[in-house]
Design a protein around this motif. Structure first.
Motif, short mmCIF file in Angstrom:
data_model
loop_
_atom_site.label_atom_id
_atom_site.label_comp_id
_atom_site.label_asym_id
_atom_site.label_seq_id
_atom_site.Cartn_x
_atom_site.Cartn_y
_atom_site.Cartn_z
N GLU A 1 -22.99 -8.00 -35.27
CA GLU A 1 -21.60 -8.42 -35.24
C GLU A 1 -21.19 -9.16 -36.51
OE1 GLU A 1 -19.60 -7.40 -32.78
OE2 GLU A 1 -21.39 -6.35 -32.09
N CYS A 2 -22.14 -9.43 -37.39
CA CYS A 2 -21.84 -10.13 -38.63
C CYS A 2 -20.77 -9.37 -39.41
CB CYS A 2 -23.10 -10.28 -39.49
SG CYS A 2 -22.83 -11.21 -41.02
N ALA A 3 -19.75 -10.07 -39.85
CA ALA A 3 -18.63 -9.45 -40.57
C ALA A 3 -18.44 -10.14 -41.91
CB ALA A 3 -17.36 -9.53 -39.74
N GLU B 1 -17.04 -9.40 -46.34
CA GLU B 1 -16.70 -8.49 -47.43
C GLU B 1 -17.66 -8.73 -48.59
OE1 GLU B 1 -12.47 -7.71 -48.43
OE2 GLU B 1 -13.00 -8.49 -50.42
N ASN C 1 -24.45 0.36 -43.41
CA ASN C 1 -23.27 0.39 -42.54
C ASN C 1 -23.60 0.81 -41.12
OD1 ASN C 1 -20.85 2.49 -41.56
ND2 ASN C 1 -20.12 0.50 -42.26
N TYR D 1 -24.75 -2.51 -39.72
CA TYR D 1 -23.77 -3.60 -39.80
C TYR D 1 -22.40 -3.01 -40.13
CZ TYR D 1 -28.12 -6.18 -40.14
OH TYR D 1 -29.38 -6.67 -39.90
N ASN E 1 -19.38 -3.88 -39.48
CA ASN E 1 -18.23 -4.77 -39.66
C ASN E 1 -18.16 -5.40 -41.04
OD1 ASN E 1 -17.40 -4.38 -36.94
ND2 ASN E 1 -18.94 -5.86 -36.28
N ILE E 2 -19.04 -4.98 -41.95
CA ILE E 2 -19.03 -5.51 -43.31
C ILE E 2 -18.38 -4.50 -44.24
CG2 ILE E 2 -20.47 -6.27 -45.24
CD1 ILE E 2 -22.45 -7.36 -43.19
N ALA F 1 -23.04 -12.20 -44.92
CA ALA F 1 -22.91 -10.76 -45.15
C ALA F 1 -23.59 -10.35 -46.45
CB ALA F 1 -21.42 -10.38 -45.17
#
Length: 303
Positions: free
Chosen positions: A88-90, A92, A114, A117, A119-120, A286
């Motif tokens: 769930e780690c988000a 940029e 991806n 993860y 959400n990055i 992230a």
């Protein structure tokens, strides 16, 4: 001082635009401006110079950016430490990389990452290695990947993986000599040669090979200079000349049966691909996840 104000300040600094930052943060421009005005009032100085096209940080803004980035990174790290580095780690990640990493390594690496993860979000920019070292220090970039070293005190470099430069020939040209550096040097001096531009890590490695074998650039029949590995391989496949490029890149065109590859036996043609981090920069969770993932992937390749 609130975290949402720091987030607004960092996004505007990176994107150099209030409108783009408002879209990234899902805020209206008036709300974003209000947060920056409140932050400037609390700090007691102007942080941005607003122009019709771009927004530039003031001297105070430049000095404050490092503190803002670290405060946000520490916040995110502490939240992750209280839980886990989960899927769930988000966040940029803004990457500035030279041509070989950006075109032939990072796309696959990001695609695999991806899947774990999702959400990055990534923003990938390309410069030659010299350009990476010149511009990575700017706000819009977080980390870098290059094919050469630097003595700059502003960065920390870590070797990610090994790379090798190989001689590439048009499909209708054969190399019949030995794979020694001496024979390869004699072979290339009377052929039309395609060279990378100044600042390229490939060019720096090639210069070491040529120098070791008593060849100067003026001794080559250079007919073109290209700013990208992709451009060189396409030109070679069209019969324009010969060149040296990264093996990982050359394999793409070899697999399409468009060029011939010759692996020359020379230590000067071996190099490292480096991960570059700004000195004293605190990575966000992230960013830390991705860097750790990249290192683990290439450690597995080595083993």
């Amino acid at each position: 001082m609130e975290f949402k104000q720091l987030e607004a300040f960092v996004q505007i600094s990176k994107l150099q635009s209030f409108s783009k930052a408002s879209e990234a943060l899902f805020l209206t421009q008036p709300a974003l401006s209000s947060q920056i005005n409140a932050l400037e009032k609390e700090i007691g100085t102007q942080l941005f110079i607003r122009s019709t096209k771009k927004v530039f940080p003031t001297k105070a803004g430049i000095n404050f950016y490092g503190y803002a980035q670290k405060m946000l990174a520490l916040r995110d790290q502490s939240l992750c430490e209280m839980g886990n580095y989960s899927k769930e780690c988000a966040g940029e990640i803004n990457i500035l990389a030279s041509s070989v990493p950006s075109q032939y390594m990072l796309p696959q690496l990001i695609a695999d990452f991806n899947k774990e993860y999702p959400n990055i979000i990534f923003r990938l920019y390309q410069k030659d290695s010299g350009g990476v070292f010149e511009e990575l220090i700017q706000y819009q970039y977080d980390i870098g990947f290059v094919g050469t070293e630097t003595e700059s005190y502003r960065y920390k470099l870590s070797s990610l993986c090994k790379d090798q430069l190989v001689l590439i020939l048009p499909k209708d040209m054969e190399y019949t000599g030995k794979q020694s550096a001496e024979e390869a040097s004699r072979f290339i001096t009377d052929k039309s040669f395609i060279m990378r531009e100044q600042g390229s890590g490939t060019r720096e490695a090639l210069k070491g090979f040529l120098s070791k074998n008593g060849i100067l650039e003026k001794d080559l029949r250079v007919i073109a200079y290209f700013s990208s590995t992709q451009g060189i391989m396409e030109a070679v496949s069209q019969g324009l000349g010969i060149s040296f490029v990264s093996r990982v890149a050359a394999k793409v065109y070899e697999n399409m049966n468009r060029i011939n590859i010759v692996e020359i036996e020379s230590e000067q043609l071996n190099r490292d691909i480096f991960y570059v981090q700004k000195k004293d920069m605190i990575l966000t969770p992230a960013q830390e996840l991705f860097v750790g993932y990249a290192k683990k992937c290439y450690q597995n390749v080595k083993s």
